[in-house]
Design a protein around this motif. Structure first.
Motif, short mmCIF file in Angstrom:
data_model
loop_
_atom_site.label_atom_id
_atom_site.label_comp_id
_atom_site.label_asym_id
_atom_site.label_seq_id
_atom_site.Cartn_x
_atom_site.Cartn_y
_atom_site.Cartn_z
N LYS A 292 -11.56 5.33 3.15
CA LYS A 292 -10.13 5.08 3.96
C LYS A 292 -8.88 5.82 3.67
CE LYS A 292 -6.46 1.35 2.76
NZ LYS A 292 -5.93 1.45 1.31
N GLU A 296 -7.10 7.39 6.54
CA GLU A 296 -5.04 7.22 6.66
C GLU A 296 -4.82 9.33 6.88
OE1 GLU A 296 -3.79 3.55 3.95
OE2 GLU A 296 -4.72 5.76 2.26
N GLU A 366 -2.43 -5.94 3.01
CA GLU A 366 -3.72 -6.18 1.78
C GLU A 366 -2.75 -5.10 0.62
OE1 GLU A 366 -6.04 -2.36 2.95
OE2 GLU A 366 -5.24 -1.56 0.56
N ASN A 367 -1.09 -4.81 0.83
CA ASN A 367 -0.56 -4.20 -0.37
C ASN A 367 -0.22 -5.81 -1.02
OD1 ASN A 367 -0.66 -1.88 -0.19
ND2 ASN A 367 1.67 -1.93 0.75
N HIS A 371 -1.51 -5.28 -4.65
CA HIS A 371 -0.35 -5.49 -5.48
C HIS A 371 0.07 -6.52 -6.39
CE1 HIS A 371 -1.08 -0.86 -4.66
NE2 HIS A 371 -0.36 -1.58 -3.29
N ASP A 395 5.35 -12.04 -0.48
CA ASP A 395 4.09 -12.02 -1.88
C ASP A 395 5.28 -12.72 -2.96
OD1 ASP A 395 4.42 -10.11 -3.43
OD2 ASP A 395 3.63 -8.86 -1.77
N PRO A 398 4.94 -8.70 -8.24
CA PRO A 398 6.28 -8.47 -9.38
C PRO A 398 7.46 -7.97 -9.14
CG PRO A 398 4.47 -7.27 -8.88
CD PRO A 398 4.30 -8.26 -8.61
N GLY A 399 7.16 -7.19 -6.89
CA GLY A 399 8.41 -7.07 -6.24
C GLY A 399 8.53 -5.31 -6.89
N ILE A 400 9.59 -4.88 -5.66
CA ILE A 400 9.45 -3.91 -5.56
C ILE A 400 11.07 -3.82 -6.54
CG2 ILE A 400 9.41 -1.68 -4.78
CD1 ILE A 400 7.99 -3.06 -3.26
N TYR A 413 3.47 7.84 -2.13
CA TYR A 413 4.13 7.13 -3.27
C TYR A 413 3.48 5.77 -4.48
CZ TYR A 413 8.66 6.14 -5.71
OH TYR A 413 9.83 6.34 -6.80
N LEU A 415 4.34 3.23 -7.56
CA LEU A 415 5.37 2.68 -8.02
C LEU A 415 4.30 2.56 -9.51
CD1 LEU A 415 6.58 -1.08 -7.46
CD2 LEU A 415 7.37 1.51 -7.20
N GLY A 422 -4.59 2.87 -4.36
CA GLY A 422 -4.44 2.96 -2.87
C GLY A 422 -4.15 4.80 -3.89
N GLY A 424 -0.74 5.66 -1.54
CA GLY A 424 0.71 5.51 -1.52
C GLY A 424 0.46 5.80 -0.54
N THR A 450 8.88 -9.71 -2.67
CA THR A 450 8.83 -8.64 -2.01
C THR A 450 8.15 -9.23 -0.43
OG1 THR A 450 7.01 -7.51 -3.44
CG2 THR A 450 7.69 -6.42 -1.95
N1 ATP Z 1 3.46 -6.27 -1.86
C1 ATP Z 1 4.19 -4.97 -3.10
N2 ATP Z 1 4.24 -5.50 -4.48
C2 ATP Z 1 4.43 -4.95 -4.84
N3 ATP Z 1 3.83 -3.40 -4.74
C3 ATP Z 1 3.73 -3.14 -3.74
C4 ATP Z 1 3.85 -3.69 -2.65
N4 ATP Z 1 3.83 -3.08 -1.52
C5 ATP Z 1 3.62 -2.04 -1.95
N5 ATP Z 1 3.48 -1.64 -3.54
C6 ATP Z 1 4.10 -0.29 -3.95
O1 ATP Z 1 4.30 0.20 -2.56
C7 ATP Z 1 3.41 1.52 -3.36
C8 ATP Z 1 2.48 2.14 -2.32
O2 ATP Z 1 2.31 1.62 -1.30
P1 ATP Z 1 1.19 2.17 -0.18
O3 ATP Z 1 0.46 1.20 0.51
O4 ATP Z 1 2.28 2.55 0.40
O5 ATP Z 1 0.37 2.65 -0.35
P2 ATP Z 1 -0.88 1.68 -1.70
O6 ATP Z 1 -0.79 0.75 -0.89
O7 ATP Z 1 -0.76 2.34 -3.12
O8 ATP Z 1 -2.38 2.76 -0.96
P3 ATP Z 1 -3.14 2.78 -0.07
O9 ATP Z 1 -2.64 4.27 0.67
O10 ATP Z 1 -4.31 2.69 0.08
O11 ATP Z 1 -2.24 1.35 1.18
C9 ATP Z 1 2.38 1.10 -4.28
O12 ATP Z 1 1.38 1.55 -4.55
C10 ATP Z 1 3.16 -0.17 -5.03
O13 ATP Z 1 3.12 0.38 -5.76
#
Ligand code: ATP
Ligand code: MG
Length: 478
Positions: A292, A296, A366-367, A371, A395, A398-400, A413, A415, A422, A424, A450
């Motif tokens: 993956k 990416e 997927e996020n 998450h 979803d 926990p929210g961002i 990036y 959290l 993942g 980021g 979120t």
């Molecule tokens: N729906 C969500 N709810 C809560 N936090 C989220 C959500 N979507 C993204 N995040 C936060 O945002 C960050 C960045 O998301 P991103 O998809 O860019 O990277 P990732 O999921 O960590 O890795 P990948 O590159 O595999 O997608 C995540 O690591 C997570 O902390």
């Protein structure tokens, strides 16, 4: 560099040529016209005085002729000569009286007096006698005699010669000064240009540390400011590049180390089949993670190089939402999420690339599955907003937090405390892909919820319909 080819030498020489040309012009145009003007003024003065002097002399008795002629000289400030006719054929005139008592030899056969006599009309002009220039006016009288007024041009011409010599001196001084001033001014400019050149060389060699400074407010100052902006931008890009490489190699190393560790364990020890299966499962996860990540990184490098092209075709977002829900059905079950599509009554169509929209949708779904805690719902919806079409993923995780919402789309990036599966990169790719299609990815953060929306331009018919109905449907899924 050859000093004669420097800007200083060229500017100095250029100024000197201009000054020299100005001097030559003064000498060729101004001086002769001044001479002409003074001579003409003198001639006019003599022409004007000649008739009355002539009448006075003609009427003067012979015994008083000398006194009359002296008085005429005093009043006209010119030598007065009175000619009488000697013979008519050939025309010959002789000096009868002359205000110059020393000698009249120089005015005998004066050509202008003779012409005035033969043509019987006033004549004036300049003559040169014994190396000296004179202005003359000859006036014929009715009975035949001619009166001649002669004034030396010596004083007028010598003052012109004086002005001319002063002009030459002043011009030579100006010439020297222009050479000097031009050289100094250009040298100052050349020094500033060399400083800029050195700064450009520094930047070209990858040294972005030293700022480009030039306090001038002229064009060079502006050029230096442009250089400085370029340096800052390049430094920023360089930092981003290094950070990216460091992050990417770190992300690659983690699963590789883990894989290497498991491989070691599997070869070194006698493992029971159950543990072996567990190890294999973990190793498969790491390989998936690596695959993956590689995909990416490849996408990002294509985006950076501008090699990723997107179609602009009519796509049905409602049916894409359904496709995504089906695709993630099994995963959602395994993570214990309730994945559903909020069905809209109207078809929502947008302009974009179907494959890329699916890719963005996958990243968002997927996020939402990864998450958020198990047992929470995830909803998909397609909606219209003014002239845009939206694909929303919501979803109840926990929210961002709002303080992260500015950075969440940055590469690598994540959290704090988020599931560390993942790298980021997902959201960064999603946003860049959306922008490539003329759209965007928006985040509406709220505690315990979120909502990510992919916003795309709606197809013309859709926006027309939405305008007609004046109906705005926000992608709220509550
Ligand atoms: N729906 C969500 N709810 C809560 N936090 C989220 C959500 N979507 C993204 N995040 C936060 O945002 C960050 C960045 O998301 P991103 O998809 O860019 O990277 P990732 O999921 O960590 O890795 P990948 O590159 O595999 O997608 C995540 O690591 C997570 O902390
Ligand atoms: Mg992700």
């Amino acid at each position: 560099m050859n000093p004669l080819r420097s800007v200083g030498a060229r500017l100095g020489l250029g100024l000197a040529v201009v000054v020299a040309a100005a001097l030559v012009l003064v000498d060729l145009i101004v001086v002769p016209s001044l001479e002409r003007k003074l001579t003409n003024a003198k001639l006019a003065q003599l022409r004007e005085a000649a008739p009355s002097v002539g009448v006075g002399l003609a009427n003067s008795p012979s015994y008083a002729l000398d006194d009359t002629i002296q008085a005429a000289e005093a009043s006209t400030d010119a030598r007065v000569v009175y000619f009488t006719v000697l013979v008519y054929n050939p025309p010959t005139i002789v000096v009868r009286a002359d205000s110059n008592t020393v000698s009249s030899a120089d005015v005998e056969n004066d050509p202008l007096a003779l012409r005035a006599f033969t043509e019987f009309k006033p004549v004036s002009g300049t003559v040169t006698s014994r190396g000296e220039h004179f202005a003359e006016a000859a006036y014929p009288l009715a009975a035949g005699p001619v009166v001649l007024l002669r004034a030396s041009l010596h004083d007028s011409l010598s003052s012109i010669a004086f002005v001319r010599s002063r002009l030459v001196v002043a011009g030579l001084i100006a010439l020297g000064m222009s050479l000097l001033v031009g050289y100094v001014a250009a040298s100052i400019f050349a020094r500033r240009i060399r400083r800029l050149e050195r700064a450009a060389d520094r930047i070209a060699s990858g040294d972005f540390g030293e700022p480009v400074v030039d306090r001038g407010r002229d064009e060079l100052g502006q050029l230096a400011a442009a250089f400085e902006r370029m340096r800052q931008r390049l430094a920023q890009l360089e930092r981003a590049r290094r950070e990216f490489i460091a992050n990417a190699s770190h992300e690659l190393r983690t699963p590789l180390f883990s894989l290497a560790g498991f491989l070691e364990l599997m070869t070194d020890e006698e493992l029971d089949p159950k543990t072996q299966a567990e190890f294999m499962a973990t190793m498969r996860e790491q390989v998936e993670r690596l695959t993956k990540l590689a995909t990416e990184l490849l996408d990002l490098s294509r985006l950076d190089a501008g090699r990723l092209t997107v179609e602009r075709e009519r796509i049905d977002l409602s049916s894409l939402a359904e496709t995504l829900a089906e695709e993630f059905h099994a995963v959602a079950l395994s993570t214990d999420h309730h994945l559903a599509v909020d069905g809209g009554e109207v078809e929502v169509t947008a302009l974009g690339d179907e494959e890329r929209v699916l890719q963005i949708g996958r990243i968002l779904v997927e996020n939402a599955l990864v998450h958020t805690p198990p047992g929470t719902p995830v909803r998909l919806a397609a909606a219209r907003r003014n002239s845009s079409a939206l694909l929303a993923v919501e979803d109840e995780g926990p929210g961002i937090p709002p303080e992260h919402s500015d950075h969440i789309f940055d590469r690598f990036y994540r959290l704090e405390g988020a599931v560390a599966s993942g790298s980021g990169l997902g959201l960064a790719i999603a946003r860049e892909l959306a922008e490539l299609m003329g759209g965007s990815v928006e985040l509406e953060p709220a505690p315990g919820r979120t909502l990510f929306s992919l916003v795309l331009p709606a197809t013309p018919t859709d926006s027309a319909i939405s305008r007609e109905n004046e109906r705005v449907r926000e992608p709220s899924l509550q």
